[in-house]
Scaffold this active site. Structure first.
Site, PDB file in Angstrom:
ATOM      1  N   LYS A 112       0.809  -1.215   0.000  1.00  0.00           N
ATOM      2  CA  LYS A 112       0.000   0.000   0.000  1.00  0.00           C
ATOM      3  C   LYS A 112       0.848   1.273   0.000  1.00  0.00           C
ATOM      4  O   LYS A 112       0.377   2.334  -0.388  1.00  0.00           O
ATOM      5  CB  LYS A 112      -0.982  -0.036   1.157  1.00  0.00           C
ATOM      6  CG  LYS A 112      -2.011  -1.145   0.948  1.00  0.00           C
ATOM      7  CD  LYS A 112      -3.086  -1.172   1.976  1.00  0.00           C
ATOM      8  CE  LYS A 112      -4.194  -2.136   1.604  1.00  0.00           C
ATOM      9  NZ  LYS A 112      -3.860  -3.556   1.881  1.00  0.00           N
TER      10      LYS A 112
HETATM   11  C1  LIG Z   1      -4.572  -4.565   1.379  1.00  0.00           C
HETATM   12  C2  LIG Z   1      -3.862  -5.870   1.291  1.00  0.00           C
HETATM   13  C3  LIG Z   1      -4.291  -6.869   0.419  1.00  0.00           C
HETATM   14  C4  LIG Z   1      -5.534  -6.727  -0.423  1.00  0.00           C
HETATM   15  O1  LIG Z   1      -5.412  -5.728  -1.380  1.00  0.00           O
HETATM   16  P1  LIG Z   1      -6.710  -5.200  -2.167  1.00  0.00           P
HETATM   17  O2  LIG Z   1      -6.227  -4.101  -3.028  1.00  0.00           O
HETATM   18  O3  LIG Z   1      -7.665  -4.740  -1.120  1.00  0.00           O
HETATM   19  O4  LIG Z   1      -7.228  -6.342  -2.925  1.00  0.00           O
HETATM   20  C5  LIG Z   1      -3.535  -8.027   0.330  1.00  0.00           C
HETATM   21  N1  LIG Z   1      -2.435  -8.203   1.089  1.00  0.00           N
HETATM   22  C6  LIG Z   1      -2.000  -7.272   1.949  1.00  0.00           C
HETATM   23  C7  LIG Z   1      -0.800  -7.552   2.768  1.00  0.00           C
HETATM   24  C8  LIG Z   1      -2.690  -6.066   2.078  1.00  0.00           C
HETATM   25  O5  LIG Z   1      -2.249  -5.142   2.920  1.00  0.00           O
END
Ligand SMILES: *Cc1c(COP(=O)(O)O)cnc(C)c1O
Length: 464
Positions: A112
């Site tokens: 993220k």
């Molecule tokens: C947010 C997250 C996901 C999922 O991502 P999306 O974009 O919501 O599908 C998967 N793995 C980790 C470690 C995350 O932080």
């Protein structure tokens, strides 16, 4: 570039407006009116570019008209300079043609950071130009919150309120949020689950009167700018393993369908992608829709991969908008029905979804088995989300001559429980977080009640 709502009733907006608005007025999500596309020759010419150069080229058409090139260049450079690895998004090979794309070298050790480090800068830039302030409200199952807080802590023009489900995020995740003691950062521990947190954010957007004239902005992946920034690493990974002259496949651990949707967009923009694998844990609504046209909520379960413990995947609406021929009224109707009952897609639409994606759901026991087996075979330690992605990749991979790239969405240190359950030692915190467990924490526990949360936010915003 103009953006339109998936529900067809909100005005078209510029990038800057979409950046600050988050959700559209009609309850829909913003998408570009038209996607930029790149020829194979153009994509091939990007081979060997530093990550931030590539990011500039891919993001530029999306922000054209709102952000000057020189400003974008500076913000993109600053964003990826804080990553700990010179390649920013390096690949690791496990087996022939089987790759892991490490997306956890940013400040909060999850993918993220790729979007939220940029988002904070973009928002602050636009707010400064306009002389405005913004209130951010976000829900997190762990990783979004820390990345958003990290991305916004230095912003002079916004306050950020992040809600996490009380006692339901790992200690490392909580501390990454609650130890940021900046004046514009507010952590709320909600006595509910992630969907309760997300529901409160949605309700607050729908009626912002509680803020007395201040405006709300979003950092969840309903915010288009997040999806946009994530498109870049699909290109960088493909280029690194022989694309675009050779197609590649991706497997993506999925919760809100944001990350995988960025992969779908990369493909629509001209990147040759053979398979897109949607990997879920036991909260498998996406797997059930894709494999069996069953879009029903079920009950939310807590798993060893908590960042994917999501029942209502917001961004799936963006995909549905495309497969329904961009018919906003049809999407508004479908989403309205889905609020209260299970729905099925029209069969011709569902066939399109099925042609675009493969899917697989993985339970906790298998997640631990994969972590253990991969470690035994290669010495490489997977986080549980990545383990789910890798398992799904192996189950769905049709043509092993095509490279299969699994997105490693988090560093294993963020989720020690499954690593220990797999009989391995919990990994140590990297240098930049080595004193995390000693840092002072600050957060407020609130009941699972909308008016309590809104009263807290309204009384803590900086109005000037
Ligand atoms: C947010 C997250 C996901 C999922 O991502 P999306 O974009 O919501 O599908 C998967 N793995 C980790 C470690 C995350 O932080």
């Amino acid at each position: 570039m103009k953006y339109i709502s998936t529900r067809g009733q909100a005005p078209a907006l510029s990038f800057a407006d979409v950046l600050l608005a988050g959700l559209a007025e009609d309850g829909g999500l913003y998408v570009p009116e038209q996607l930029p596309t790149f020829s194979q020759d153009e994509i091939a010419s990007w081979s060997g570019l530093p990550y931030s150069e590539l990011a500039f080229r891919i993001v530029q058409p999306f922000v054209a008209g709102s952000i000057q090139d020189a400003d974008l260049k500076r913000m993109v450079d600053e964003t990826y300079a804080v990553f700990d690895h010179s390649g920013v998004a390096p690949l690791v090979q496990l087996r022939p043609n089987e790759w892991i794309l490490e997306l956890f070298h940013g400040p909060t050790l999850a993918f993220k950071d790729f979007a939220l480090q940029l988002l904070g800068r973009l928002m602050d830039h636009v707010l400064a130009e306009r002389g405005e302030r913004l209130v951010i409200m976000g829900a997190t199952s762990g990783d979004t919150g820390s990345a958003a807080i990290e991305g916004c802590r230095h912003s002079k023009h916004l306050d950020i309120f992040i809600m996490h489900p009380y006692n339901r995020v790992s200690e490392v995740q909580r501390r990454q949020m609650t130890t940021i003691l900046a004046d514009n950062v507010f952590n709320i521990a909600l006595e509910g689950n992630f969907d309760d947190c997300q529901g409160m954010v949605k309700d607050s957007f729908a009626d912002q009167a509680f803020l007395n004239g201040m405006k709300l902005g979003a950092v969840n992946s309903i915010n288009w700018a997040r999806i946009m920034a994530q498109i870049v690493y699909y290109f960088s990974a493909a280029l690194a393993v022989g694309g675009p002259h050779r197609p590649v496949s991706f497997s993506v651990p999925t919760g809100n369908f944001g990350d995988i949707f960025a992969g779908y967009l990369a493909k629509q923009m001209g990147l040759p992608v053979e398979q897109l694998v949607v990997a879920t844990n036991r909260n498998d609504i996406l797997h059930r829709v894709i494999s069996g046209n069953d879009m029903s909520k079920g009950t939310l379960e807590h798993t060893l991969s908590p960042s994917m413990d999501i029942m209502v995947s917001s961004n799936f609406e963006r995909l549905l908008f495309d497969v329904y021929g961009r018919d906003g009224a049809a999407i508004a109707d479908l989403m309205q029905r889905f609020r209260s009952e299970p729905v099925q897609l029209e069969s011709s639409r569902w066939e399109k979804v099925r042609a675009l994606f493969d899917s697989y759901a993985v339970d906790d026991q298998t997640t631990c088995d994969v972590i253990r087996d991969v470690h035994a075979e290669t010495g490489y330690l997977l986080d549980p989300h990545t383990a789910i992605g890798l398992k799904a990749a192996r189950e769905c991979w049709r043509n092993t001559h095509t490279p299969m790239i699994t997105l490693a969405t988090a560093h294993p240190v963020k989720f020690p429980e499954p690593v220990v359950k797999a009989g391995l030692n919990a990994p140590e915190l990297p240098e930049r977080l080595s004193d995390l467990m000693e840092r002072e924490e600050r957060f407020t526990v609130l009941p699972n009640n909308l008016s309590d949360v809104q009263a807290y936010v309204a009384s803590h915003v900086h109005r000037d």
